[in-house]
Design a protein around this motif. Structure first.
Motif, PDB file in Angstrom:
ATOM      1  N   HIS A 162      38.762  35.031  48.315  1.00 17.66           N
ATOM      2  CA  HIS A 162      38.231  36.390  48.402  1.00 17.66           C
ATOM      3  C   HIS A 162      36.886  36.413  49.107  1.00 17.66           C
ATOM      4  O   HIS A 162      36.144  35.444  49.097  1.00 17.66           O
ATOM      5  CB  HIS A 162      38.046  36.988  46.993  1.00 17.66           C
ATOM      6  N   SER A 164      34.316  39.171  48.456  1.00 23.42           N
ATOM      7  CA  SER A 164      34.034  40.434  47.772  1.00 23.42           C
ATOM      8  C   SER A 164      33.004  41.280  48.492  1.00 23.42           C
ATOM      9  O   SER A 164      33.018  42.507  48.405  1.00 23.42           O
ATOM     10  CB  SER A 164      33.567  40.157  46.337  1.00 23.42           C
ATOM     11  N   GLU A 176      40.683  44.680  44.320  1.00 21.16           N
ATOM     12  CA  GLU A 176      40.028  43.378  44.319  1.00 21.16           C
ATOM     13  C   GLU A 176      39.819  42.856  42.895  1.00 21.16           C
ATOM     14  O   GLU A 176      40.103  41.697  42.599  1.00 21.16           O
ATOM     15  CB  GLU A 176      38.688  43.476  45.042  1.00 21.16           C
ATOM     16  N   LEU A 180      41.511  39.660  41.133  1.00 24.68           N
ATOM     17  CA  LEU A 180      40.707  38.626  40.486  1.00 24.68           C
ATOM     18  C   LEU A 180      41.198  38.366  39.062  1.00 24.68           C
ATOM     19  O   LEU A 180      41.241  37.217  38.597  1.00 24.68           O
ATOM     20  CB  LEU A 180      39.239  39.047  40.449  1.00 24.68           C
ATOM     21  N   ASP A 208      30.400  39.092  40.817  1.00 23.91           N
ATOM     22  CA  ASP A 208      31.558  39.954  41.010  1.00 23.91           C
ATOM     23  C   ASP A 208      31.270  41.389  40.592  1.00 23.91           C
ATOM     24  O   ASP A 208      32.009  42.293  40.950  1.00 23.91           O
ATOM     25  CB  ASP A 208      32.769  39.415  40.225  1.00 23.91           C
TER      26      ASP A 208
END
Length: 307
Positions: A162, A164, A176, A180, A208
């Protein structure tokens, strides 16, 4: 971000009202995913199993049970079926088998419906096909620990890393964090299969949280300034619940949102994102890792489970 007295139910109510004037996306994710990746997953799966069975007539219930027996055998137990990605895969399998015994046409490959959100361009997130293929496979290898470990390792390796920081749009950010969460539970499941320890769990990365804190682009399918005028006029004519909800949820003093439509969309989106962040953090926690429970199809069947 809006008045702190605006609870989630009010945000959802106001968003539903506003969509009549500006049809921005619905941000609520799959309830299956949320329920099956929680600490109460086995209870949630049992309730879903019963709900699916009671939706069928007696003949369909027999056919449904027979298909499950063919997959899982006479004992009807699913290894780790009450937790994580196995519970999630079983919930989708139940829905698929129920549709099949009703005579509906159901694809046996491709994206699992409702797992992720489609963005305004009609696309699903990166890795969606890989995750869907894995979840479709899981029920057929759940009771074979060697095969389950091999396949989980293989699918985890296939997942694309990823980035982000590149995620900017509303739907993309929700997808997303959903991705995750699913990927994290795949890794937790693999660690269980390897008899790993909680010390080996990937730590929750506070970075995140940038998914919900960075500037987000909202896809509003309207001219928001014009929609604002119509929205405000209709609020004044609406029932007391809607008027009170608007008062609770209108921008705080000093806050200047781009438009009211952006503000209302962001209210609902933010509630969803914070909820998903909690699910994600929990799904890769030591608490969920130590929760290991098989699922008993036979004991919870509404029809006699043939010996």
């Amino acid at each position: 971000m809006g008045n702190i007295q605006c609870p989630g139910t009010d945000a959802v109510h106001l968003a539903a009202f506003a969509r009549d004037f500006c049809p921005f996306p619905t941000y609520m994710p799959s309830t299956h995913l949320i329920n099956m990746l929680s600490i109460n997953s086995s209870i949630q799966l049992k309730e879903h199993y019963m709900a699916v069975q009671t939706s069928l007539n007696p003949k369909q219930q027999e056919d449904f049970a027979q298909r499950l027996r063919t997959t899982f055998g006479r004992e009807g137990r699913v290894t780790y079926g009450g937790v994580g990605v196995v519970a999630l895969s079983l919930s989708f399998l139940f829905d698929t088998l129920a549709r099949q015994v009703r005579g509906e046409s159901v694809p046996d490959s491709g994206l699992i419906p409702g797992l992720f959100l489609k963005d305004p361009r009609g696309y699903y997130p990166q890795n969606a096909h890989t995750v869907s293929t894995y979840l479709r496979l899981v029920p057929y290898i759940a009771n074979n620990p060697t095969r389950m470990k091999e396949e989980t390792e293989r699918y985890v390796r296939q997942l694309t890393p990823h980035n982000s920081s590149s995620v900017k749009e509303d739907i993309a950010k929700i997808n997303e964090i959903l991705m995750l969460t699913v990927e994290g539970t795949m890794k937790v499941h693999l660690l269980r299969l390897k008899n790993g320890t909680a010390d080996e769990l990937e730590s929750y990365d506070d970075d995140d949280e940038d998914l919900s804190q960075n500037k987000t682009t909202f896809n509003l399918n309207c001219v928001p300034e014009e929609a604002d005028k119509e929205f405000l006029a209709k609020v004044q004519q609406a029932d007391n619940r809607t008027k009170e909800t608007f008062d609770n949820c209108k921008p705080d003093t000093g806050e200047v949102p781009e438009t009211l439509m952006h503000h209302v969309a962001e209210l609902e989106w933010t509630r969803v994102m914070f909820g998903l962040a909690f699910v994600y953090k929990h799904a890769i926690s030591e608490e969920i890792f130590t929760h290991r429970e098989d699922f008993d199809l036979k004991a919870n069947s509404l029809v006699k489970w043939a010996e």
